[in-house]
Design a protein around this motif. Structure first.
Motif, PDB file in Angstrom:
ATOM      1  N   GLU A 182      -8.925  -2.947   7.132  1.00  0.00           N
ATOM      2  CA  GLU A 182      -7.716  -2.219   7.533  1.00  0.00           C
ATOM      3  C   GLU A 182      -7.987  -1.300   8.708  1.00  0.00           C
ATOM      4  OE1 GLU A 182      -6.171  -0.370   3.987  1.00  0.00           O
ATOM      5  OE2 GLU A 182      -5.218  -2.237   3.345  1.00  0.00           O
ATOM      6  N   ASN A 183      -9.142  -0.648   8.724  1.00  0.00           N
ATOM      7  CA  ASN A 183      -9.496   0.203   9.865  1.00  0.00           C
ATOM      8  C   ASN A 183      -9.663  -0.622  11.135  1.00  0.00           C
ATOM      9  OD1 ASN A 183      -9.445   2.581   8.385  1.00  0.00           O
ATOM     10  ND2 ASN A 183     -11.621   2.454   7.871  1.00  0.00           N
ATOM     11  N   MET A 184     -10.241  -1.819  11.011  1.00  0.00           N
ATOM     12  CA  MET A 184     -10.469  -2.666  12.177  1.00  0.00           C
ATOM     13  C   MET A 184      -9.152  -3.126  12.796  1.00  0.00           C
ATOM     14  SD  MET A 184     -12.596  -6.247  12.450  1.00  0.00           S
ATOM     15  CE  MET A 184     -11.283  -7.313  11.851  1.00  0.00           C
ATOM     16  N   VAL A 185      -8.179  -3.520  11.965  1.00  0.00           N
ATOM     17  CA  VAL A 185      -6.927  -4.064  12.499  1.00  0.00           C
ATOM     18  C   VAL A 185      -5.808  -3.025  12.577  1.00  0.00           C
ATOM     19  CG1 VAL A 185      -7.481  -6.409  11.767  1.00  0.00           C
ATOM     20  CG2 VAL A 185      -6.147  -4.922  10.246  1.00  0.00           C
ATOM     21  N   SER A 186      -6.087  -1.792  12.147  1.00  0.00           N
ATOM     22  CA  SER A 186      -5.110  -0.700  12.176  1.00  0.00           C
ATOM     23  C   SER A 186      -3.821  -1.054  11.433  1.00  0.00           C
ATOM     24  CB  SER A 186      -4.792  -0.304  13.622  1.00  0.00           C
ATOM     25  OG  SER A 186      -5.951   0.133  14.276  1.00  0.00           O
ATOM     26  N   LYS A 187      -3.969  -1.685  10.270  1.00  0.00           N
ATOM     27  CA  LYS A 187      -2.838  -2.027   9.409  1.00  0.00           C
ATOM     28  C   LYS A 187      -3.247  -1.821   7.967  1.00  0.00           C
ATOM     29  CE  LYS A 187      -0.774  -5.596  12.354  1.00  0.00           C
ATOM     30  NZ  LYS A 187       0.218  -4.761  12.929  1.00  0.00           N
ATOM     31  N   GLN A 188      -2.256  -1.588   7.114  1.00  0.00           N
ATOM     32  CA  GLN A 188      -2.505  -1.507   5.676  1.00  0.00           C
ATOM     33  C   GLN A 188      -1.900  -2.731   5.003  1.00  0.00           C
ATOM     34  OE1 GLN A 188      -0.914   2.309   4.471  1.00  0.00           O
ATOM     35  NE2 GLN A 188      -2.991   3.138   4.437  1.00  0.00           N
ATOM     36  N   PHE A 189      -2.555  -3.182   3.930  1.00  0.00           N
ATOM     37  CA  PHE A 189      -2.122  -4.371   3.220  1.00  0.00           C
ATOM     38  C   PHE A 189      -1.964  -4.079   1.739  1.00  0.00           C
ATOM     39  CE2 PHE A 189      -4.435  -5.722   6.957  1.00  0.00           C
ATOM     40  CZ  PHE A 189      -3.612  -6.696   7.490  1.00  0.00           C
ATOM     41  N   ASN A 190      -1.197  -4.891   1.057  1.00  0.00           N
ATOM     42  CA  ASN A 190      -1.090  -4.843  -0.394  1.00  0.00           C
ATOM     43  C   ASN A 190      -2.018  -5.908  -0.958  1.00  0.00           C
ATOM     44  OD1 ASN A 190       1.033  -2.898  -0.466  1.00  0.00           O
ATOM     45  ND2 ASN A 190       2.444  -4.513   0.140  1.00  0.00           N
ATOM     46  N   TYR A 191      -2.798  -5.536  -1.966  1.00  0.00           N
ATOM     47  CA  TYR A 191      -3.752  -6.458  -2.565  1.00  0.00           C
ATOM     48  C   TYR A 191      -3.429  -6.614  -4.043  1.00  0.00           C
ATOM     49  CZ  TYR A 191      -6.454  -5.391   1.645  1.00  0.00           C
ATOM     50  OH  TYR A 191      -6.869  -5.228   2.940  1.00  0.00           O
ATOM     51  N   PRO A 192      -3.672  -7.810  -4.600  1.00  0.00           N
ATOM     52  CA  PRO A 192      -3.449  -7.995  -6.036  1.00  0.00           C
ATOM     53  C   PRO A 192      -4.456  -7.180  -6.834  1.00  0.00           C
ATOM     54  CG  PRO A 192      -4.480  -9.942  -5.088  1.00  0.00           C
ATOM     55  CD  PRO A 192      -4.167  -9.021  -3.951  1.00  0.00           C
TER      56      PRO A 192
END
Length: 128
Positions: A54-64
């Motif tokens: 997430e730090n590398m791509v500057s985005k946050q994701f939802n994970y199962p």
């Protein structure tokens, strides 16, 4: 196109590397960096820490969370007996059972276990 690798984004790199290296038996030269690369036959298995990704791509994701049926990693063995033996070995090591060895109508003997973060692992064979 050809699949080069399958990747997992993981919460705990150390636990996951230890599981795939020491329990499953995949080879890696991981030495603590944010990503790990495992030899897995013709395809590689890679892991990357979720926070690092997430730090590398500057985005946050939802994970199962917990056991998840989003995808599976399938391992193949030569014989039905090898499926049963590997399943017993993993269960004796405390790996979470999902589905015991079963011969399916399409001729495959298969079972499922889960890794420490709930990803499904299929172990199967089409050879009697």
């Amino acid at each position: 196109m050809e699949i080069d690798c399958i990747g997992l984004f993981v919460n705990n790199m150390e636990t996951m590397v230890e599981f795939y290296r020491d329990v499953i038996g995949l080879k890696t030269n991981w030495n603590g960096e944010p990503n790990a690369d495992f030899e897995a036959g013709k395809c590689r298995l890679i892991m990357f820490g979720r926070n690092d990704f997430e730090n590398m791509v500057s985005k946050q994701f939802n994970y199962p969370k917990g056991l998840n049926g989003t995808a599976e990693i399938a391992f193949t063995l030569k014989t039905f007996d090898e499926v049963d033996t590997e399943y017993k070995r993993l269960i004796n090591l405390g790996v979470e059972n999902v589905f015991p060895p079963t011969t399916m109508p399409w001729g495959q003997r298969t079972c499922y276990v889960a890794d420490p973060e709930g990803n499904l692992l299929e172990i199967g064979s089409f050879g009697a």
